[in-house]
Design an enzyme around this catalytic site. Structure first.
Site, PDB file in Angstrom:
ATOM      1  N   ARG A  27      24.753  35.890  39.526  1.00 64.80           N
ATOM      2  CA  ARG A  27      25.592  36.724  38.664  1.00 64.80           C
ATOM      3  C   ARG A  27      24.878  38.053  38.479  1.00 64.80           C
ATOM      4  O   ARG A  27      23.638  38.123  38.467  1.00 64.80           O
ATOM      5  CB  ARG A  27      25.845  36.065  37.297  1.00 64.80           C
ATOM      6  N   HIS A  50      31.722  40.372  45.638  1.00 62.73           N
ATOM      7  CA  HIS A  50      31.747  38.962  45.201  1.00 62.73           C
ATOM      8  C   HIS A  50      32.582  38.109  46.156  1.00 62.73           C
ATOM      9  O   HIS A  50      33.532  37.431  45.751  1.00 62.73           O
ATOM     10  CB  HIS A  50      32.299  38.857  43.768  1.00 62.73           C
ATOM     11  N   GLU A  72      31.716  43.816  36.979  1.00 60.04           N
ATOM     12  CA  GLU A  72      32.589  43.648  38.144  1.00 60.04           C
ATOM     13  C   GLU A  72      34.034  43.884  37.701  1.00 60.04           C
ATOM     14  O   GLU A  72      34.443  43.330  36.683  1.00 60.04           O
ATOM     15  CB  GLU A  72      32.450  42.246  38.735  1.00 60.04           C
TER      16      GLU A  72
END
Length: 372
Positions: free
Chosen positions: A285, A333, A314
């Protein structure tokens, strides 16, 4: 199947309901879904395919009566608003690697419904992403590709400073299913592997992988690392980072302890013990790294470079300095993506249906206190 009943039943003629609320068409996993139906003939399955807009808004229409009847829920992120909406659910199977995205939901905080992750299904594709990014950097591929687009033959650029990975060391910070598959591939390339876990793993039994494993992958027995480190404090982390790591892979869950696990002090330490430069790959993360200090570390050449599939926040804003930081590769991602993702996640669900039927511990059950 061990001589047990075909499936736990509420009554002679009443079938239990598996409610699937997922962002993939049912057809994408029809083979394994068919196998589940064949293995558990007394299980009724209702599949609701979410749209991209459903995921974006968080609004998915699921009939209340289905929630009330459901014995099992398979989901990526959708949950009913209240615990009382799913009074009969025996476990919830998430199709994500972790459950931090629902950590504030009442079902997480106020219920004892077992929650299971899909940890294990991401190992092959994410390990390939990690190794790919490391090789792209070490073999100067981005520079060569830019030259190709300009139709320039620059042989010298592709020869200077290029090194292979034999004898180098990969440090896996978070030796779960993804880290274990990174280790497997790294060992095949002639690299040394060292592992870091939250709790000590002093015995062969403690080093085994108790989660879901894609057949033929990973490190089931924990045999690959030449050394093991552990802890959740900075002193323990620093002892690990002192090991002259060439490729540092971040694959820890996001918790209070791992937030900003790497910051100014850690980048300085990596540079001190390995002046040639550590390459960092983050597939956990974005918040695990103190991002502004990462930008400074790249600018100061304290590390060799970074490959990031996750950022903070994000999506990464267009004006964020991370975009233009030197020797930094960013993907949005996507490292966990693969055409067989949903199929593998259904295999985890099938395993847990078997275990629930047979009275065994569920695989990948989340420890709410630890956060994973």
């Amino acid at each position: 199947m061990g001589g047990g009943p075909e499936y736990p039943q509420r009554g002679e003629h009443e079938r239990e309901l598996l409610l699937c609320v997922l962002p993939w068409p049912e057809k994408a996993s029809e083979k394994v879904i068919g196998e589940i139906r064949d293995e558990f003939p007394n299980l009724e399955m209702h599949y609701i395919a979410q749209t991209y807009e459903d995921l974006k808004t968080g609004k998915t229409e699921v009939p209340e009566d289905l929630c009330k009847r459901a014995s099992y829920l398979a989901t990526l992120s959708w949950l009913p608003l209240h615990v009382s909406s799913v009074p009969n659910v025996k476990f919830i199977q998430f199709y994500s690697a972790g459950t931090n995205h629902v950590a504030k939901h009442p079902i997480y905080t106020d219920s004892k419904i077992p929650l299971c992750s899909a940890s294990g299904v991401h190992g092959p594709q994410i390990a390939e992403w990690v190794i790919m990014m490391d090789l792209v950097h070490s073999h100067k591929y981005t520079i060569l590709y830019d030259a190709q687009k300009r139709k320039e033959w620059k042989q010298k650029v592709g020869m200077e400073g290029v090194s292979d990975n034999v004898g180098k060391r990969v440090g896996v910070l978070g030796y779960g299913s993804i880290g274990r598959q990174v280790a497997r591939v790294a060992k095949a390339m002639g690299m040394d592997v060292i592992a870091y876990t939250a709790s000590p793993r002093p015995t062969p039994e403690s080093r085994r992988d108790g989660g879901f494993i894609v057949p033929g992958t990973g490190d089931p027995e924990g045999e690959y690392p030449s050394a093991w480190f552990s802890g959740l404090n900075k002193d323990s982390l620093h002892e690990f980072l002192k090991q002259k790591i060439d490729l540092l892979v971040l694959s820890v869950p996001l918790t209070k302890e791992t937030t900003h696990f790497l910051s100014t002090e850690e980048f300085a330490l990596l540079n001190e013990v390995n002046p040639a430069g550590t390459y960092i790959a983050n597939i956990s993360r974005g918040q695990v790294i103190d991002q502004p200090t990462l930008v400074k570390a790249l600018e100061r050449k304290q590390i060799r470079g970074a490959a990031l599939d996750v950022t903070d926040p994000e999506p990464l804003p267009a004006d964020d300095p991370l975009w233009t930081a030197p020797n930094c590769l960013i993907t949005p991602h996507v490292s966990g993506s693969t055409t067989v993702y949903a199929e593998r996640a259904f295999q985890v669900l099938r395993e847990n249906l078997r275990r629930e039927r047979d009275g065994k511990h569920l695989v990948n059950e989340v420890d709410r206190d630890r956060g994973y």
